[in-house]
Design a protein around this motif. Sequence first.
Motif, PDB file in Angstrom:
ATOM      1  N   GLY A   1     -76.911  -1.058  21.795  1.00  0.00           N
ATOM      2  CA  GLY A   1     -77.506  -1.599  22.800  1.00  0.00           C
ATOM      3  C   GLY A   1     -76.753  -2.569  23.605  1.00  0.00           C
ATOM      4  N   ASP A   2     -77.544  -3.669  24.023  1.00  0.00           N
ATOM      5  CA  ASP A   2     -76.981  -4.716  24.901  1.00  0.00           C
ATOM      6  C   ASP A   2     -76.998  -5.917  24.221  1.00  0.00           C
ATOM      7  N   LEU A   3     -75.764  -6.478  23.774  1.00  0.00           N
ATOM      8  CA  LEU A   3     -75.783  -7.521  22.901  1.00  0.00           C
ATOM      9  C   LEU A   3     -76.368  -8.917  23.319  1.00  0.00           C
ATOM     10  N   ALA A   4     -76.328  -8.841  24.852  1.00  0.00           N
ATOM     11  CA  ALA A   4     -77.038 -10.120  25.276  1.00  0.00           C
ATOM     12  C   ALA A   4     -78.640 -10.274  24.943  1.00  0.00           C
ATOM     13  N   LYS A   5     -79.145  -8.863  25.106  1.00  0.00           N
ATOM     14  CA  LYS A   5     -80.532  -8.675  24.965  1.00  0.00           C
ATOM     15  C   LYS A   5     -80.863  -8.903  23.422  1.00  0.00           C
ATOM     16  N   VAL A   6     -80.048  -8.387  22.695  1.00  0.00           N
ATOM     17  CA  VAL A   6     -80.253  -8.611  20.942  1.00  0.00           C
ATOM     18  C   VAL A   6     -80.396 -10.012  20.826  1.00  0.00           C
ATOM     19  N   MET A   7     -79.456 -10.691  21.099  1.00  0.00           N
ATOM     20  CA  MET A   7     -79.262 -12.175  20.670  1.00  0.00           C
ATOM     21  C   MET A   7     -80.538 -12.813  21.450  1.00  0.00           C
ATOM     22  N   GLN A   8     -80.888 -12.672  22.906  1.00  0.00           N
ATOM     23  CA  GLN A   8     -82.043 -13.116  23.426  1.00  0.00           C
ATOM     24  C   GLN A   8     -83.494 -12.903  22.485  1.00  0.00           C
ATOM     25  N   CYS A   9     -83.456 -11.609  22.186  1.00  0.00           N
ATOM     26  CA  CYS A   9     -84.674 -11.201  21.334  1.00  0.00           C
ATOM     27  C   CYS A   9     -84.747 -12.242  20.076  1.00  0.00           C
ATOM     28  N   TYR A  10     -83.432 -12.271  19.259  1.00  0.00           N
ATOM     29  CA  TYR A  10     -83.637 -13.108  18.064  1.00  0.00           C
ATOM     30  C   TYR A  10     -83.997 -14.543  18.585  1.00  0.00           C
ATOM     31  N   GLY A  11     -83.173 -14.975  19.584  1.00  0.00           N
ATOM     32  CA  GLY A  11     -83.759 -16.451  19.895  1.00  0.00           C
ATOM     33  C   GLY A  11     -84.948 -16.872  20.286  1.00  0.00           C
ATOM     34  N   LYS A  12     -85.634 -15.678  21.027  1.00  0.00           N
ATOM     35  CA  LYS A  12     -86.928 -15.945  21.584  1.00  0.00           C
ATOM     36  C   LYS A  12     -87.772 -15.840  20.145  1.00  0.00           C
TER      37      LYS A  12
ATOM     38  N   TYR B   1     -70.907 -18.741  30.507  1.00  0.00           N
ATOM     39  CA  TYR B   1     -70.868 -19.904  30.987  1.00  0.00           C
ATOM     40  C   TYR B   1     -69.395 -20.585  30.622  1.00  0.00           C
ATOM     41  N   ASN B   2     -68.344 -20.130  30.399  1.00  0.00           N
ATOM     42  CA  ASN B   2     -66.867 -20.421  30.291  1.00  0.00           C
ATOM     43  C   ASN B   2     -66.938 -21.315  29.125  1.00  0.00           C
ATOM     44  N   SER B   3     -67.798 -21.192  27.943  1.00  0.00           N
ATOM     45  CA  SER B   3     -67.781 -22.237  26.928  1.00  0.00           C
ATOM     46  C   SER B   3     -66.669 -21.842  25.867  1.00  0.00           C
ATOM     47  N   TRP B   4     -66.178 -23.058  25.394  1.00  0.00           N
ATOM     48  CA  TRP B   4     -65.122 -23.033  24.517  1.00  0.00           C
ATOM     49  C   TRP B   4     -65.840 -23.541  22.917  1.00  0.00           C
ATOM     50  N   GLY B   5     -67.012 -23.663  23.253  1.00  0.00           N
ATOM     51  CA  GLY B   5     -67.453 -24.047  21.758  1.00  0.00           C
ATOM     52  C   GLY B   5     -67.579 -23.182  20.630  1.00  0.00           C
ATOM     53  N   ASN B   6     -68.096 -23.794  19.463  1.00  0.00           N
ATOM     54  CA  ASN B   6     -67.448 -22.812  18.182  1.00  0.00           C
ATOM     55  C   ASN B   6     -68.808 -21.817  17.994  1.00  0.00           C
TER      56      ASN B   6
ATOM     57  N   ALA C   1     -64.359  -8.578  18.380  1.00  0.00           N
ATOM     58  CA  ALA C   1     -64.871 -10.051  18.269  1.00  0.00           C
ATOM     59  C   ALA C   1     -64.879 -10.632  19.787  1.00  0.00           C
ATOM     60  N   GLN C   2     -63.809 -10.275  20.562  1.00  0.00           N
ATOM     61  CA  GLN C   2     -63.945 -10.621  21.854  1.00  0.00           C
ATOM     62  C   GLN C   2     -64.957 -10.424  22.592  1.00  0.00           C
ATOM     63  N   GLU C   3     -65.480  -9.026  22.325  1.00  0.00           N
ATOM     64  CA  GLU C   3     -66.597  -8.586  23.217  1.00  0.00           C
ATOM     65  C   GLU C   3     -68.039  -9.644  22.613  1.00  0.00           C
ATOM     66  N   THR C   4     -68.099  -9.738  21.527  1.00  0.00           N
ATOM     67  CA  THR C   4     -69.151 -10.532  21.100  1.00  0.00           C
ATOM     68  C   THR C   4     -69.131 -12.086  21.720  1.00  0.00           C
ATOM     69  N   ALA C   5     -67.813 -12.442  21.925  1.00  0.00           N
ATOM     70  CA  ALA C   5     -67.642 -13.934  22.480  1.00  0.00           C
ATOM     71  C   ALA C   5     -68.058 -13.959  23.757  1.00  0.00           C
ATOM     72  N   ILE C   6     -67.514 -12.959  24.697  1.00  0.00           N
ATOM     73  CA  ILE C   6     -67.273 -13.280  26.268  1.00  0.00           C
ATOM     74  C   ILE C   6     -68.661 -13.071  26.836  1.00  0.00           C
ATOM     75  N   ILE C   7     -69.769 -12.748  26.106  1.00  0.00           N
ATOM     76  CA  ILE C   7     -71.097 -12.832  26.725  1.00  0.00           C
ATOM     77  C   ILE C   7     -71.600 -14.212  26.982  1.00  0.00           C
ATOM     78  N   THR C   8     -71.048 -15.205  26.336  1.00  0.00           N
ATOM     79  CA  THR C   8     -71.202 -16.603  26.516  1.00  0.00           C
ATOM     80  C   THR C   8     -70.173 -17.599  26.704  1.00  0.00           C
ATOM     81  N   HIS C   9     -69.354 -17.112  25.718  1.00  0.00           N
ATOM     82  CA  HIS C   9     -67.795 -17.986  25.342  1.00  0.00           C
ATOM     83  C   HIS C   9     -66.635 -17.453  26.067  1.00  0.00           C
ATOM     84  N   ASN C  10     -66.583 -17.311  27.436  1.00  0.00           N
ATOM     85  CA  ASN C  10     -65.412 -16.230  28.030  1.00  0.00           C
ATOM     86  C   ASN C  10     -64.506 -17.248  28.348  1.00  0.00           C
ATOM     87  N   HIS C  11     -64.243 -18.530  27.751  1.00  0.00           N
ATOM     88  CA  HIS C  11     -63.196 -19.551  27.781  1.00  0.00           C
ATOM     89  C   HIS C  11     -62.365 -19.000  26.974  1.00  0.00           C
TER      90      HIS C  11
END
Length: 266
Positions: free
Chosen positions: A51-62, A87-92, A115-125
């Motif tokens: 599925g769409d990782l962003a939507k899965v993460m949003q579902c868990y977050g909500k 949002y170009n995050s370099w956060g952990n 691993a890159q795929e899971t990062a870049i949806i938010t942390h694309n820095h």
Amino acid sequence: MIGAILGDIVGSVYEFSNIKTKDFPLFSQSSSYTDDSIMTIAVADWLLHGGDLAKVMQCYGKKYPCPMGGYGGSFARWLNEDYPKPYNSWGNGSAMRVSPVGWFFNSLEETLAVAQETAIITHNHPEGIKGAQATAAAIFLSRNEKSKEYIREFIETTFDYDLHRTCDEIRPAYRFNESCQGTVPEAIIAFLESNSFEDAIRLAISLGGDSDTLACIAGGIAESFYRYQIPYNLIKKVETILEPDLWKAVQEFRNDRQYKVFWRNI
């Protein structure tokens, strides 16, 4: 990934009350899971079901909107966007959620790519991507029985992290740091210096800083290296602290072939 969740839970009470020693109780009445565990489980769910990782993460977050410590400001906004963008995050945050990827694939190349795929949806820095890849690579190499020196050399050469420091050298001046570049190397050093799974968790937390995330990253790597030495009572503790639906998702991932083959004694 259960090692990452354990590290998160143990570190949860020390994130905003740092302790600069290895001598502390692993659990207290306040110990809980944080956003680190929730998003780790979300990634595991996505690996199993797609599925769409962003939507899965949003579902868990909500579904779990108020974990201990909350969500970071930018990530909290991202969780509630209709069309979430990186949002170009370099956060952990990219590194703390990636541990399931290190267990799931049969090649290092695929591990690094996902691993890159899971990062870049938010942390694309670049630093956000690097932190996720380094963490997943360390887990992959550990579960394939590479030595600590091999892992150290690979991570240093590939990701340009300085892993030739000690926890005793880092600890005195180390402060809260939510960047990948200020968290991932330190967490890996805690693992490299450890003599057991529990020792890796204790070393990571003893550094201070973002304690739950340091221990989450170190714990995820240590699990794959010390997997036959993790006390069963620690695993049961995770079950008692997680919500039933979260534990069910953990169990589903643990029962997957790719993970279970490395946990034959559990």
